[in-house]
Design a protein around this motif. Structure first.
Motif, PDB file in Angstrom:
ATOM      1  N   ARG A  84       2.990 -22.587  -9.045  1.00 23.41           N
ATOM      2  CA  ARG A  84       2.302 -21.330  -8.697  1.00 23.41           C
ATOM      3  C   ARG A  84       1.022 -21.555  -7.895  1.00 23.41           C
ATOM      4  O   ARG A  84       0.173 -20.667  -7.827  1.00 23.41           O
ATOM      5  N   ARG A  85       0.878 -22.740  -7.279  1.00 19.77           N
ATOM      6  CA  ARG A  85      -0.226 -22.922  -6.327  1.00 19.77           C
ATOM      7  C   ARG A  85      -0.050 -21.953  -5.168  1.00 19.77           C
ATOM      8  O   ARG A  85      -1.004 -21.514  -4.555  1.00 19.77           O
ATOM      9  N   SER A  86       1.191 -21.663  -4.876  1.00 22.22           N
ATOM     10  CA  SER A  86       1.549 -20.674  -3.874  1.00 22.22           C
ATOM     11  C   SER A  86       2.580 -19.772  -4.525  1.00 22.22           C
ATOM     12  O   SER A  86       3.528 -20.260  -5.150  1.00 22.22           O
ATOM     13  N   SER A  87       2.391 -18.457  -4.416  1.00 19.31           N
ATOM     14  CA  SER A  87       3.349 -17.536  -5.025  1.00 19.31           C
ATOM     15  C   SER A  87       3.577 -16.337  -4.116  1.00 19.31           C
ATOM     16  O   SER A  87       2.781 -16.057  -3.213  1.00 19.31           O
ATOM     17  N   PHE A  88       4.679 -15.659  -4.375  1.00 14.08           N
ATOM     18  CA  PHE A  88       5.055 -14.486  -3.600  1.00 14.08           C
ATOM     19  C   PHE A  88       5.341 -13.334  -4.551  1.00 14.08           C
ATOM     20  O   PHE A  88       6.403 -13.286  -5.169  1.00 14.08           O
ATOM     21  N   PRO A  89       4.402 -12.383  -4.690  1.00 15.34           N
ATOM     22  CA  PRO A  89       4.653 -11.222  -5.547  1.00 15.34           C
ATOM     23  C   PRO A  89       5.770 -10.321  -5.000  1.00 15.34           C
ATOM     24  O   PRO A  89       6.488  -9.687  -5.765  1.00 15.34           O
ATOM     25  N   THR A  90       5.897 -10.269  -3.657  1.00 17.83           N
ATOM     26  CA  THR A  90       6.934  -9.436  -3.054  1.00 17.83           C
ATOM     27  C   THR A  90       7.531 -10.147  -1.846  1.00 17.83           C
ATOM     28  O   THR A  90       6.831 -10.861  -1.123  1.00 17.83           O
ATOM     29  N   ILE A  91       8.832  -9.937  -1.665  1.00 14.56           N
ATOM     30  CA  ILE A  91       9.540 -10.430  -0.485  1.00 14.56           C
ATOM     31  C   ILE A  91      10.610  -9.403  -0.136  1.00 14.56           C
ATOM     32  O   ILE A  91      11.380  -8.985  -0.998  1.00 14.56           O
ATOM     33  N   THR A  92      10.655  -9.018   1.132  1.00 10.43           N
ATOM     34  CA  THR A  92      11.711  -8.161   1.648  1.00 10.43           C
ATOM     35  C   THR A  92      12.268  -8.824   2.900  1.00 10.43           C
ATOM     36  O   THR A  92      11.498  -9.191   3.795  1.00 10.43           O
ATOM     37  N   LEU A  93      13.588  -8.978   2.950  1.00 19.28           N
ATOM     38  CA  LEU A  93      14.240  -9.569   4.116  1.00 19.28           C
ATOM     39  C   LEU A  93      15.002  -8.471   4.854  1.00 19.28           C
ATOM     40  O   LEU A  93      15.799  -7.757   4.249  1.00 19.28           O
ATOM     41  N   THR A  94      14.743  -8.358   6.166  1.00 19.80           N
ATOM     42  CA  THR A  94      15.423  -7.356   6.983  1.00 19.80           C
ATOM     43  C   THR A  94      15.980  -8.030   8.232  1.00 19.80           C
ATOM     44  O   THR A  94      15.703  -9.205   8.494  1.00 19.80           O
ATOM     45  N   LYS A  95      16.728  -7.264   9.000  1.00 21.24           N
ATOM     46  CA  LYS A  95      17.339  -7.759  10.243  1.00 21.24           C
ATOM     47  C   LYS A  95      18.066  -9.073   9.991  1.00 21.24           C
ATOM     48  O   LYS A  95      17.930 -10.034  10.737  1.00 21.24           O
ATOM     49  N   ARG A  96      18.850  -9.092   8.945  1.00 23.80           N
ATOM     50  CA  ARG A  96      19.539 -10.303   8.504  1.00 23.80           C
ATOM     51  C   ARG A  96      20.818 -10.542   9.301  1.00 23.80           C
ATOM     52  O   ARG A  96      21.553  -9.610   9.603  1.00 23.80           O
ATOM     53  N   SER A  97      21.069 -11.805   9.592  1.00 21.91           N
ATOM     54  CA  SER A  97      22.346 -12.199  10.184  1.00 21.91           C
ATOM     55  C   SER A  97      22.690 -13.589   9.677  1.00 21.91           C
ATOM     56  O   SER A  97      21.802 -14.398   9.392  1.00 21.91           O
ATOM     57  N   ALA A  98      23.981 -13.842   9.534  1.00 25.25           N
ATOM     58  CA  ALA A  98      24.458 -15.150   9.106  1.00 25.25           C
ATOM     59  C   ALA A  98      25.714 -15.479   9.889  1.00 25.25           C
ATOM     60  O   ALA A  98      26.581 -14.621  10.047  1.00 25.25           O
ATOM     61  N   SER A  99      25.779 -16.694  10.383  1.00 29.27           N
ATOM     62  CA  SER A  99      27.001 -17.151  11.042  1.00 29.27           C
ATOM     63  C   SER A  99      27.330 -18.537  10.520  1.00 29.27           C
ATOM     64  O   SER A  99      26.448 -19.382  10.356  1.00 29.27           O
TER      65      SER A  99
END
Length: 149
Positions: A84-99
């Motif tokens: 927890r030296r670095s943490s992320f209270p929120t994350i939202t991923l948009t414009k997703r693509s996978a190939s």
């Protein structure tokens, strides 16, 4: 009845670790769905600072590039989050693509959220490129590079 967040996180990690290919709906939709499940599991592991899940979802040769130019190996990436030296209270991923190309996958998305480091909260809005590799039937992160939008 609401499903506890811990149960949802455990299901997401289990799906990615067991390989979504064993699920008929994922198999019908193709390997891109499996990769997306792994991306979701990694996001949940980052939010939860779950050392075991992080360790399982990334390869030993991980190269994790930040938009600042810093690059971490697997040990540094996992330890920074799990401690927890670095943490992320929120994350939202948009414009997703996978190939998917053979045993590898290229994933792109826009990452929005907040990071807390040294007690300071900073908003994050970056582009991300991830490279995943199918390892023993499951998708694991090999490389990630973030960039400023």
């Amino acid at each position: 009845m609401a499903v506890p967040h811990r149960t949802i996180r455990a299901l997401a990690v289990a799906t990615a670790l067991c390989g979504a290919a064993s699920m008929p709906s994922a198999r019908a939709a193709g390997p891109e769905v499996e990769v997306e499940a792994a991306v979701d599991a990694l996001t949940q592991a980052i939010l939860a600072a779950d050392r075991a899940a992080l360790d399982a979802l990334v390869l030993d040769g991980l190269s994790y590039g930040h938009s600042s130019g810093a690059v971490q190996d697997k040990a540094a990436f996992v330890d920074a989050l799990a401690s927890r030296r670095s943490s992320f209270p929120t994350i939202t991923l948009t414009k997703r693509s996978a190939s998917v190309v053979g045993e590898d996958a290229i994933v792109r998305h826009v990452f929005d959220g907040e990071t807390v480091s040294d007690g300071k909260t900073v908003p994050v809005h970056i582009g991300v490129l991830q490279v995943w590799h199918r390892d023993g039937g499951r998708w694991r992160l090999l490389a990630r590079q973030a960039f400023k939008i």
